[in-house]
Every structure is written in C-alpha cells, then in structure tokens.
Design a protein around this motif. Structure first.
Motif, PDB file in Angstrom:
ATOM      1  N   PRO A  68     -51.114  -6.053 -71.908  1.00 11.50           N
ATOM      2  CA  PRO A  68     -49.682  -6.176 -72.223  1.00 11.50           C
ATOM      3  C   PRO A  68     -48.927  -4.840 -72.265  1.00 11.50           C
ATOM      4  N   ARG A  69     -49.546  -3.797 -72.766  1.00 20.90           N
ATOM      5  CA  ARG A  69     -48.838  -2.511 -72.825  1.00 20.90           C
ATOM      6  C   ARG A  69     -48.631  -1.942 -71.430  1.00 20.90           C
ATOM      7  N   LEU A  70     -49.628  -2.070 -70.579  1.00 21.25           N
ATOM      8  CA  LEU A  70     -49.509  -1.593 -69.205  1.00 21.25           C
ATOM      9  C   LEU A  70     -48.445  -2.388 -68.451  1.00 21.25           C
ATOM     10  N   LYS A  71     -48.362  -3.699 -68.727  1.00 23.02           N
ATOM     11  CA  LYS A  71     -47.324  -4.529 -68.101  1.00 23.02           C
ATOM     12  C   LYS A  71     -45.931  -4.062 -68.528  1.00 23.02           C
ATOM     13  N   GLU A  72     -45.768  -3.731 -69.786  1.00 22.44           N
ATOM     14  CA  GLU A  72     -44.468  -3.246 -70.261  1.00 22.44           C
ATOM     15  C   GLU A  72     -44.064  -1.971 -69.513  1.00 22.44           C
ATOM     16  N   TRP A  73     -45.008  -1.064 -69.322  1.00 20.55           N
ATOM     17  CA  TRP A  73     -44.727   0.161 -68.585  1.00 20.55           C
ATOM     18  C   TRP A  73     -44.404  -0.152 -67.130  1.00 20.55           C
ATOM     19  N   ALA A  74     -45.117  -1.105 -66.543  1.00 21.81           N
ATOM     20  CA  ALA A  74     -44.856  -1.482 -65.149  1.00 21.81           C
ATOM     21  C   ALA A  74     -43.460  -2.086 -65.016  1.00 21.81           C
ATOM     22  N   TYR A  75     -43.109  -2.989 -65.931  1.00 21.77           N
ATOM     23  CA  TYR A  75     -41.763  -3.573 -65.890  1.00 21.77           C
ATOM     24  C   TYR A  75     -40.695  -2.486 -66.006  1.00 21.77           C
ATOM     25  N   ALA A  76     -40.904  -1.549 -66.933  1.00 19.11           N
ATOM     26  CA  ALA A  76     -39.918  -0.477 -67.119  1.00 19.11           C
ATOM     27  C   ALA A  76     -39.817   0.390 -65.866  1.00 19.11           C
ATOM     28  N   GLY A  77     -40.950   0.804 -65.327  1.00 22.69           N
ATOM     29  CA  GLY A  77     -40.942   1.661 -64.146  1.00 22.69           C
ATOM     30  C   GLY A  77     -40.312   0.987 -62.938  1.00 22.69           C
ATOM     31  N   LEU A  78     -40.628  -0.289 -62.740  1.00 23.98           N
ATOM     32  CA  LEU A  78     -40.069  -1.014 -61.604  1.00 23.98           C
ATOM     33  C   LEU A  78     -38.571  -1.252 -61.785  1.00 23.98           C
ATOM     34  N   ALA A  79     -38.141  -1.469 -63.020  1.00 20.95           N
ATOM     35  CA  ALA A  79     -36.705  -1.612 -63.278  1.00 20.95           C
ATOM     36  C   ALA A  79     -35.981  -0.292 -63.014  1.00 20.95           C
ATOM     37  N   PHE A  80     -36.565   0.815 -63.473  1.00 20.79           N
ATOM     38  CA  PHE A  80     -35.963   2.130 -63.204  1.00 20.79           C
ATOM     39  C   PHE A  80     -35.882   2.385 -61.699  1.00 20.79           C
ATOM     40  N   ASP A  81     -36.909   1.992 -60.975  1.00 22.54           N
ATOM     41  CA  ASP A  81     -36.915   2.178 -59.523  1.00 22.54           C
ATOM     42  C   ASP A  81     -35.768   1.412 -58.868  1.00 22.54           C
ATOM     43  N   LEU A  82     -35.607   0.142 -59.235  1.00 24.15           N
ATOM     44  CA  LEU A  82     -34.554  -0.669 -58.622  1.00 24.15           C
ATOM     45  C   LEU A  82     -33.165  -0.201 -59.033  1.00 24.15           C
ATOM     46  N   ILE A  83     -32.998   0.144 -60.291  1.00 25.34           N
ATOM     47  CA  ILE A  83     -31.696   0.634 -60.758  1.00 25.34           C
ATOM     48  C   ILE A  83     -31.346   1.946 -60.050  1.00 25.34           C
ATOM     49  N   SER A  84     -32.331   2.831 -59.910  1.00 18.23           N
ATOM     50  CA  SER A  84     -32.102   4.102 -59.216  1.00 18.23           C
ATOM     51  C   SER A  84     -31.788   3.876 -57.741  1.00 18.23           C
ATOM     52  N   ALA A  85     -32.454   2.905 -57.127  1.00 14.91           N
ATOM     53  CA  ALA A  85     -32.178   2.600 -55.721  1.00 14.91           C
ATOM     54  C   ALA A  85     -30.750   2.085 -55.553  1.00 14.91           C
ATOM     55  N   ILE A  86     -30.341   1.195 -56.437  1.00 15.49           N
ATOM     56  CA  ILE A  86     -28.973   0.669 -56.364  1.00 15.49           C
ATOM     57  C   ILE A  86     -27.963   1.800 -56.548  1.00 15.49           C
ATOM     58  N   TYR A  87     -28.210   2.660 -57.525  1.00 18.88           N
ATOM     59  CA  TYR A  87     -27.309   3.793 -57.757  1.00 18.88           C
ATOM     60  C   TYR A  87     -27.247   4.693 -56.528  1.00 18.88           C
ATOM     61  N   SER A  88     -28.399   4.967 -55.918  1.00 20.31           N
ATOM     62  CA  SER A  88     -28.433   5.828 -54.732  1.00 20.31           C
ATOM     63  C   SER A  88     -27.654   5.207 -53.584  1.00 20.31           C
ATOM     64  N   PHE A  89     -27.815   3.898 -53.386  1.00 23.85           N
ATOM     65  CA  PHE A  89     -27.070   3.218 -52.326  1.00 23.85           C
ATOM     66  C   PHE A  89     -25.562   3.326 -52.554  1.00 23.85           C
ATOM     67  N   ILE A  90     -25.141   3.074 -53.792  1.00 23.62           N
ATOM     68  CA  ILE A  90     -23.711   3.103 -54.100  1.00 23.62           C
ATOM     69  C   ILE A  90     -23.170   4.533 -54.028  1.00 23.62           C
ATOM     70  N   ALA A  91     -23.925   5.508 -54.563  1.00 27.47           N
ATOM     71  CA  ALA A  91     -23.462   6.902 -54.593  1.00 27.47           C
ATOM     72  C   ALA A  91     -23.317   7.500 -53.197  1.00 27.47           C
ATOM     73  N   THR A  92     -24.137   7.043 -52.257  1.00 26.00           N
ATOM     74  CA  THR A  92     -24.041   7.576 -50.896  1.00 26.00           C
ATOM     75  C   THR A  92     -23.041   6.795 -50.045  1.00 26.00           C
TER      76      THR A  92
END
Length: 128
Positions: A68-92
């Motif tokens: 469960p703890r590793l899953k929480e980290w995976a969810y957080a990391g994958l969410a950060f990845d997608l949010i950062s990707a969306i921001y990068s798309f919009i910023a460019t």
C-alpha cells in the motif's frame, strides 16, 4: 465490495495499460517520442528514457497486489507526471487536442485512486 473491486480493476487496468504502453517507445528512445519531448516541449533528450522507465515501473506497481505505501507513491508520481505534462503542453502553446487525452487519463488515474481507497476501506473499515 464486489462492485468496488470491479470498478477498481477497470480503472486501474485501463490506466496501467495506457501508462505502460505509452512508456515503451520512450524506453526504446523512438525518434517520434524524443521529437515530441525535445522539439515541442523543450526537454533534454536524456529525459525521455528516464521518465519512461519510471512511468512503466509506476504502472507495474499499480497492478501488483499489496504494497500500500508503494502504491501511494506510485499514484503520486504518476499524477505529478500527468499534471506536469499537461502544464508543459499548455505552457508551450500546443492545442487542446494535444493535451486533452492526457487530462482524461488524469481523471482515470483519479478514479483508480478513489476506488483503491474505497477497496481498502471495505476490507478493513476505519483502518488506513
């Protein structure tokens, strides 16, 4: 409980398939994936295999029962990845059609996370 479990596996399986399959070209340093990230988004070329391996590992972690703890980290990391990707798309200045699918998979990830916690709560109510 059965309904929660079914929805959890639908959202998790869909998201894991998306993230693992989309990371394979990056791991293999395919020219198209490097072109998108380097040319259009402005990241260095060495970033593509690095982030792709991490995304693939995160998708695998979501599919493995337990941890469960590793899953929480995976969810957080994958969410950060997608949010950062969306921001990068919009910023460019890329069009909405470029980043909208990423946003939809962010919603799928959120649904997987919500049903993950509902599943945990149904197994052991009050304990998290």
């Amino acid at each position: 409980m059965k309904k929660i479990n079914i929805f959890y596996w639908i959202f998790t399986g869909l998201y894991a398939a998306f993230i693992i399959l989309s990371s394979i070209p990056g791991i293999m340093s395919a020219p198209d994936s490097i072109k998108l990230v380097v040319t259009q988004l402005g990241y260095p070329a060495y970033f593509v295999p690095y982030i792709s391996v991490l995304k693939c590992l995160g998708g695998i972690v979501l599919l493995i029962p337990g941890f469960p703890r590793l899953k929480e980290w995976a969810y957080a990391g994958l969410a950060f990845d997608l949010i950062s990707a969306i921001y990068s798309f919009i910023a460019t200045g890329l069009a909405m059609k470029e980043w909208l699918p990423v946003f939809l998979f962010l919603i799928v990830l959120a649904c997987s996370y919500i049903f993950y916690h509902k599943k945990l709560n149904a197994i052991s109510p009050g304990i998290k």
